[in-house]
Design an enzyme around this catalytic site. Structure first.
Site, mmCIF file in Angstrom:
data_model
loop_
_atom_site.group_PDB
_atom_site.id
_atom_site.type_symbol
_atom_site.label_atom_id
_atom_site.label_comp_id
_atom_site.label_asym_id
_atom_site.label_seq_id
_atom_site.Cartn_x
_atom_site.Cartn_y
_atom_site.Cartn_z
ATOM 1 C CE LYS A 137 -64.276 -59.718 33.117
ATOM 2 N NZ LYS A 137 -65.565 -59.252 33.548
ATOM 3 C CE LYS A 141 -73.373 -51.966 41.452
ATOM 4 N NZ LYS A 141 -73.760 -53.305 41.785
ATOM 5 C CE LYS A 174 -62.853 -55.187 43.100
ATOM 6 N NZ LYS A 174 -63.696 -55.745 44.141
#
Ligand code: TRP
Length: 331
Positions: free
Chosen positions: A111, A194, A197
């Site tokens: 992050k 996979k 979103k």
């Protein structure tokens, strides 16, 4: 019966991958375990400090849990920020989480790299908040994906350290719970990996996608130019479509397209048309329930009040005992 805790950040709608990967198993677990499922809205502030329609997103995720079968009478379904005890336990646990170990967390480093303009303290202490979510109910089982295993490891470290520091055997050590063979990994539509979103527009089919959107996404799924000779192994994008067919369609459909592929007669357009209709058949009743619940303010109010009440009862007991262990006493 074991205590289970799992949280999901409210960052968007749930897709088929979430459904087969987690929710369907939550619905089974609530029958046998003491389950706490919650919406991790505090956590979402670490990446979205000024969330766009936070309340609406929480409402959607709640409606999705309820519409897919999570039963608020059997499980405790709650919103994290409705349980302020979590914040208190986080504050306390912060005192025995060391800067060095927090800085080494993979998710923190990731992050810090992707949002360098917003490396806030909440991001650093994300694993402490997550540990508090889990140990506040003294959970043993935490159903999470691979990407969360390091957080679980840190949770165990913090729990053990607390016990050692205060010479108690208070917090049990929670384990990441893998659904094993019940885990159905749903591939995405853009050829690799996979369903997710954040994997790009059109990769995921959301439970509330209307039929025309599902058709459009499936018809645009990545394929290849077709097998050149019988017996040729499938490319990843095509393998992915067959995986989806095997989950969403009946056995005859799977066999039919498998034969067509093996005989080099496969028409991906036909396969996709069939797949789209089968997905629609599967999601339509869920979608209807979800939309119905999402517009039912009274029901959502009841569910969240009940959830907060049950979660706070469990959490308040832990915080009270933790205060006593540390030595905060009433005069
Ligand atoms: N960190 C988890 C995720 O990103 C969400 C989460 C927050 C969680 N608190 C939790 C999961 C407690 C399990 C238990 O997916």
């Amino acid at each position: 019966m074991q205590t289970v805790v799992s949280g999901i950040r409210p960052t968007g709608n749930l897709h088929l991958g979430n459904y087969f990967g987690a929710i369907r198993n939550f619905v089974k677990m609530q029958e046998v375990d003491r389950c706490f499922f919650f919406i991790a809205d505090y956590h979402s502030l670490t990446t979205h400090p000024v969330p766009n329609d936070l309340h609406g997103t929480i409402r959607n995720v709640l409606a999705e849990f309820l519409g897919t079968g999570v039963d608020p009478e059997k499980a405790t379904l709650y919103v994290q920020s409705d349980v302020p005890e979590v914040a208190e336990l986080t504050l306390i646990m912060n005192m025995n989480a060391y800067l060095g170990e927090l800085l080494r967390s993979t998710s923190f480093k990731e992050k810090a790299r992707t949002q360098p303009e917003n490396v806030n303290a909440g991001l650093l202490t994300y694993p402490v908040l997550m540990a508090a979510d889990i140990i506040i109910h003294k959970a043993l089982k935490v159903p999470v994906g691979k990407d969360q295993e390091q957080h679980l490891e840190m949770t165990r470290t913090f729990a053990k350290r607390f016990n050692r520091m205060y010479h108690v055997e208070y917090f049990p050590e929670p384990l990441a719970y893998n659904f094993g063979e019940n885990l159905v990994k749903i591939p995405g539509l853009n050829g690799s990996g996979k369903m997710g979103k954040s994997e790009g527009e059109g990769n995921a089919i959301f439970l509330i996608d209307p039929p025309e959107v599902i058709r459009k996404k499936v018809m645009r799924a990545v394929t290849d130019t077709g097998p050149a000779e019988p017996g040729q192994p499938k490319s990843e994008p095509v393998e992915n479509l067959f995986t989806l067919i095997s989950v969403m369609s009946d056995l005859q459909t799977l066999d039919f397209f498998e034969e067509e592929y093996q005989a080099c007669r496969i028409r991906y357009g036909d396969l996709k048309k069939q797949l789209a209709e089968d997905i629609i058949r599967f999601t339509a009743p869920l979608r209807e329930k979800i939309l119905d619940i999402a517009s039912n303010e009274d029901y959502l109010r009841k569910v969240t009040r009940l959830g907060a009440e049950k979660a706070r009862e469990s959490a308040a007991k832990t915080v009270k005992e933790v205060r006593e262990i540390i030595g905060f006493k009433a005069f």
